[in-house]
Design a protein around this motif. Structure first.
Motif, PDB file in Angstrom:
ATOM      1  N   LEU A  70       1.213   0.158  16.656  1.00 44.10           N
ATOM      2  CA  LEU A  70       1.857  -0.687  15.655  1.00 44.10           C
ATOM      3  C   LEU A  70       3.000   0.060  14.973  1.00 44.10           C
ATOM      4  O   LEU A  70       2.889   1.245  14.673  1.00 44.10           O
ATOM      5  CB  LEU A  70       0.850  -1.124  14.585  1.00 44.10           C
ATOM      6  N   SER A  71       4.081  -0.645  14.711  1.00 43.08           N
ATOM      7  CA  SER A  71       5.160  -0.071  13.916  1.00 43.08           C
ATOM      8  C   SER A  71       4.694   0.036  12.468  1.00 43.08           C
ATOM      9  O   SER A  71       3.662  -0.542  12.095  1.00 43.08           O
ATOM     10  CB  SER A  71       6.416  -0.945  13.986  1.00 43.08           C
ATOM     11  N   GLN A  72       5.444   0.758  11.636  1.00 43.80           N
ATOM     12  CA  GLN A  72       5.059   0.888  10.228  1.00 43.80           C
ATOM     13  C   GLN A  72       4.984  -0.481   9.550  1.00 43.80           C
ATOM     14  O   GLN A  72       4.069  -0.760   8.787  1.00 43.80           O
ATOM     15  CB  GLN A  72       6.063   1.789   9.491  1.00 43.80           C
ATOM     16  N   ARG A  73       5.953  -1.352   9.804  1.00 41.52           N
ATOM     17  CA  ARG A  73       5.942  -2.671   9.193  1.00 41.52           C
ATOM     18  C   ARG A  73       4.766  -3.501   9.714  1.00 41.52           C
ATOM     19  O   ARG A  73       4.089  -4.191   8.966  1.00 41.52           O
ATOM     20  CB  ARG A  73       7.279  -3.372   9.460  1.00 41.52           C
ATOM     21  N   GLU A  74       4.519  -3.441  11.036  1.00 43.63           N
ATOM     22  CA  GLU A  74       3.381  -4.157  11.599  1.00 43.63           C
ATOM     23  C   GLU A  74       2.069  -3.664  11.000  1.00 43.63           C
ATOM     24  O   GLU A  74       1.177  -4.459  10.698  1.00 43.63           O
ATOM     25  CB  GLU A  74       3.355  -3.998  13.120  1.00 43.63           C
ATOM     26  N   PHE A  75       1.971  -2.356  10.810  1.00 41.48           N
ATOM     27  CA  PHE A  75       0.737  -1.791  10.264  1.00 41.48           C
ATOM     28  C   PHE A  75       0.503  -2.270   8.838  1.00 41.48           C
ATOM     29  O   PHE A  75      -0.627  -2.588   8.447  1.00 41.48           O
ATOM     30  CB  PHE A  75       0.791  -0.253  10.293  1.00 41.48           C
ATOM     31  N   GLU A  76       1.566  -2.352   8.031  1.00 41.54           N
ATOM     32  CA  GLU A  76       1.400  -2.795   6.648  1.00 41.54           C
ATOM     33  C   GLU A  76       1.019  -4.269   6.597  1.00 41.54           C
ATOM     34  O   GLU A  76       0.173  -4.675   5.790  1.00 41.54           O
ATOM     35  CB  GLU A  76       2.684  -2.538   5.858  1.00 41.54           C
ATOM     36  N   ILE A  77       1.601  -5.083   7.458  1.00 39.59           N
ATOM     37  CA  ILE A  77       1.226  -6.490   7.512  1.00 39.59           C
ATOM     38  C   ILE A  77      -0.226  -6.622   7.975  1.00 39.59           C
ATOM     39  O   ILE A  77      -0.999  -7.426   7.436  1.00 39.59           O
ATOM     40  CB  ILE A  77       2.179  -7.277   8.432  1.00 39.59           C
ATOM     41  N   PHE A  78      -0.616  -5.829   8.961  1.00 41.14           N
ATOM     42  CA  PHE A  78      -2.006  -5.802   9.430  1.00 41.14           C
ATOM     43  C   PHE A  78      -2.947  -5.453   8.285  1.00 41.14           C
ATOM     44  O   PHE A  78      -3.974  -6.113   8.074  1.00 41.14           O
ATOM     45  CB  PHE A  78      -2.126  -4.781  10.565  1.00 41.14           C
ATOM     46  N   ARG A  79      -2.601  -4.450   7.480  1.00 41.48           N
ATOM     47  CA  ARG A  79      -3.440  -4.035   6.355  1.00 41.48           C
ATOM     48  C   ARG A  79      -3.566  -5.156   5.327  1.00 41.48           C
ATOM     49  O   ARG A  79      -4.660  -5.440   4.827  1.00 41.48           O
ATOM     50  CB  ARG A  79      -2.856  -2.789   5.684  1.00 41.48           C
ATOM     51  N   LEU A  80      -2.448  -5.791   5.010  1.00 41.40           N
ATOM     52  CA  LEU A  80      -2.470  -6.863   4.026  1.00 41.40           C
ATOM     53  C   LEU A  80      -3.295  -8.063   4.516  1.00 41.40           C
ATOM     54  O   LEU A  80      -4.082  -8.633   3.768  1.00 41.40           O
ATOM     55  CB  LEU A  80      -1.040  -7.305   3.701  1.00 41.40           C
ATOM     56  N   LEU A  81      -3.103  -8.438   5.771  1.00 38.50           N
ATOM     57  CA  LEU A  81      -3.862  -9.554   6.339  1.00 38.50           C
ATOM     58  C   LEU A  81      -5.355  -9.244   6.348  1.00 38.50           C
ATOM     59  O   LEU A  81      -6.190 -10.088   5.992  1.00 38.50           O
ATOM     60  CB  LEU A  81      -3.382  -9.859   7.761  1.00 38.50           C
ATOM     61  N   GLY A 136       0.813  -1.209   0.000  1.00 34.54           N
ATOM     62  CA  GLY A 136       0.000   0.000   0.000  1.00 34.54           C
ATOM     63  C   GLY A 136       0.849   1.262   0.000  1.00 34.54           C
ATOM     64  O   GLY A 136       2.083   1.221  -0.019  1.00 34.54           O
ATOM     65  N   GLY A 137       0.159   2.399   0.044  1.00 35.08           N
ATOM     66  CA  GLY A 137       0.852   3.676  -0.016  1.00 35.08           C
ATOM     67  C   GLY A 137       1.777   3.932   1.157  1.00 35.08           C
ATOM     68  O   GLY A 137       2.829   4.570   0.998  1.00 35.08           O
ATOM     69  N   LEU A 138       1.422   3.446   2.350  1.00 33.59           N
ATOM     70  CA  LEU A 138       2.288   3.675   3.508  1.00 33.59           C
ATOM     71  C   LEU A 138       3.590   2.887   3.390  1.00 33.59           C
ATOM     72  O   LEU A 138       4.663   3.391   3.745  1.00 33.59           O
ATOM     73  CB  LEU A 138       1.559   3.297   4.798  1.00 33.59           C
ATOM     74  N   GLU A 139       3.516   1.669   2.880  1.00 31.49           N
ATOM     75  CA  GLU A 139       4.729   0.885   2.679  1.00 31.49           C
ATOM     76  C   GLU A 139       5.569   1.475   1.545  1.00 31.49           C
ATOM     77  O   GLU A 139       6.801   1.504   1.620  1.00 31.49           O
ATOM     78  CB  GLU A 139       4.384  -0.570   2.385  1.00 31.49           C
ATOM     79  N   LEU A 140       4.915   1.978   0.497  1.00 28.93           N
ATOM     80  CA  LEU A 140       5.640   2.666  -0.573  1.00 28.93           C
ATOM     81  C   LEU A 140       6.359   3.890  -0.015  1.00 28.93           C
ATOM     82  O   LEU A 140       7.528   4.132  -0.338  1.00 28.93           O
ATOM     83  CB  LEU A 140       4.673   3.085  -1.683  1.00 28.93           C
ATOM     84  N   LEU A 141       5.671   4.645   0.820  1.00 31.44           N
ATOM     85  CA  LEU A 141       6.274   5.808   1.467  1.00 31.44           C
ATOM     86  C   LEU A 141       7.525   5.405   2.238  1.00 31.44           C
ATOM     87  O   LEU A 141       8.587   6.038   2.119  1.00 31.44           O
ATOM     88  CB  LEU A 141       5.248   6.454   2.404  1.00 31.44           C
ATOM     89  N   ARG A 142       7.413   4.337   3.029  1.00 30.54           N
ATOM     90  CA  ARG A 142       8.556   3.883   3.830  1.00 30.54           C
ATOM     91  C   ARG A 142       9.722   3.482   2.941  1.00 30.54           C
ATOM     92  O   ARG A 142      10.877   3.850   3.203  1.00 30.54           O
ATOM     93  CB  ARG A 142       8.127   2.700   4.703  1.00 30.54           C
ATOM     94  N   LYS A 143       9.434   2.740   1.867  1.00 32.62           N
ATOM     95  CA  LYS A 143      10.480   2.252   0.977  1.00 32.62           C
ATOM     96  C   LYS A 143      11.156   3.403   0.226  1.00 32.62           C
ATOM     97  O   LYS A 143      12.388   3.425   0.072  1.00 32.62           O
ATOM     98  CB  LYS A 143       9.897   1.248  -0.020  1.00 32.62           C
ATOM     99  N   LEU A 144      10.375   4.368  -0.234  1.00 28.68           N
ATOM    100  CA  LEU A 144      10.958   5.497  -0.968  1.00 28.68           C
ATOM    101  C   LEU A 144      11.861   6.341  -0.076  1.00 28.68           C
ATOM    102  O   LEU A 144      12.959   6.738  -0.480  1.00 28.68           O
ATOM    103  CB  LEU A 144       9.851   6.364  -1.565  1.00 28.68           C
ATOM    104  N   LEU A 145      11.405   6.591   1.152  1.00 31.27           N
ATOM    105  CA  LEU A 145      12.209   7.412   2.058  1.00 31.27           C
ATOM    106  C   LEU A 145      13.435   6.655   2.561  1.00 31.27           C
ATOM    107  O   LEU A 145      14.463   7.266   2.868  1.00 31.27           O
ATOM    108  CB  LEU A 145      11.355   7.889   3.236  1.00 31.27           C
ATOM    109  N   ALA A 146      13.336   5.330   2.632  1.00 35.13           N
ATOM    110  CA  ALA A 146      14.501   4.540   3.025  1.00 35.13           C
ATOM    111  C   ALA A 146      15.588   4.622   1.956  1.00 35.13           C
ATOM    112  O   ALA A 146      16.783   4.611   2.259  1.00 35.13           O
ATOM    113  CB  ALA A 146      14.097   3.089   3.267  1.00 35.13           C
TER     114      ALA A 146
END
Length: 219
Positions: free
Chosen positions: A154-165, A67-77
């Motif tokens: 939730l951490s950002q990674r936990e939140f993205e896994i939560f969203r996907l699940l 999702g967009g939040l994980e994309l945000l994290r990856k781009l800023l990383a």
């Protein structure tokens, strides 16, 4: 527009081609913004961002795959100076705060007047944070209910896994989409269950739906 510098270069990320087409027309009508790339999912957007190096990335939150939040994290990383603007229907206080805390340079609700997206892109390019008038009251309002507090833990990674699940993906899907091991996903699942205090998958989905994390359950 400063002719010497050229237009503001934008990448659009949304899984609906017709919607992207409308955004392109909206953004380019003033002459100072040019859409240089489009993507229908986060994985493609991550690759195209490196290829085209847009000044501003405008992304939805809910898309197939990451999702967009994980994309945000990856781009800023990859690039701490990347300017990512969130433009979405999912405008709950929890998601707005999470996007801004995650490094988004602005947040615009799709329920806001269209010109706010144009203003937001110009503000992001100028290095200013932008929050549209529709979303601002939600951020200023104290929405710290029990569920909101749990979600914010939730951490950002936990939140993205939560969203996907919650959207119907399996643990194996999460591992593949996020490029992590199955063991890592399993560990995060345990933490998510404890932090959110949900008894099982159905409760997790209902919590996500109530808080606007997902719009519906994808088959």
């Amino acid at each position: 527009m400063n002719a010497a510098l050229g237009p503001i270069r934008v990448m659009l990320v949304d899984d609906h081609p017709v919607v992207r087409s409308g955004y392109r027309r909206l953004l380019e009508q003033g002459g100072d913004i040019a859409v240089v790339a489009e993507a229908g999912n986060g994985e493609t957007a991550y690759v195209l961002h490196q290829e085209h190096a847009p000044d501003v990335c405008v992304t939805d939150l809910s898309m197939p795959g990451i999702g967009g939040l994980e994309l945000l994290r990856k781009l800023l990383a990859r690039d701490a100076h990347a300017r990512v603007l969130v433009f979405t229907m999912h405008d709950t206080p929890q998601l707005i705060a999470r996007a801004l805390d995650g490094g988004a340079c602005g947040f615009v609700s799709k329920q806001a007047d269209p010109e706010h997206l144009v203003d937001a892109v110009r503000a992001a390019h100028a290095g200013r944070r932008y929050l549209d008038p529709h979303s601002a009251p939600a951020v200023l309002h104290d929405a710290a209910g029990t569920e909101a507090q749990r979600l914010s833990s939730l951490s950002q990674r936990e939140f993205e896994i939560f969203r996907l699940l919650a959207a119907g993906h399996s643990a194996a899907d999460c591992a593949r989409l996020l490029h992590v091991s199955s063991k890592t996903v399993a560990n995060h699942q345990t933490c998510i269950k404890e932090k959110l205090d949900v008894p099982g998958p159905a409760a997790l989905v209902h919590l996500a739906l109530r808080n606007g994390v997902i719009e519906s359950i994808h088959p």
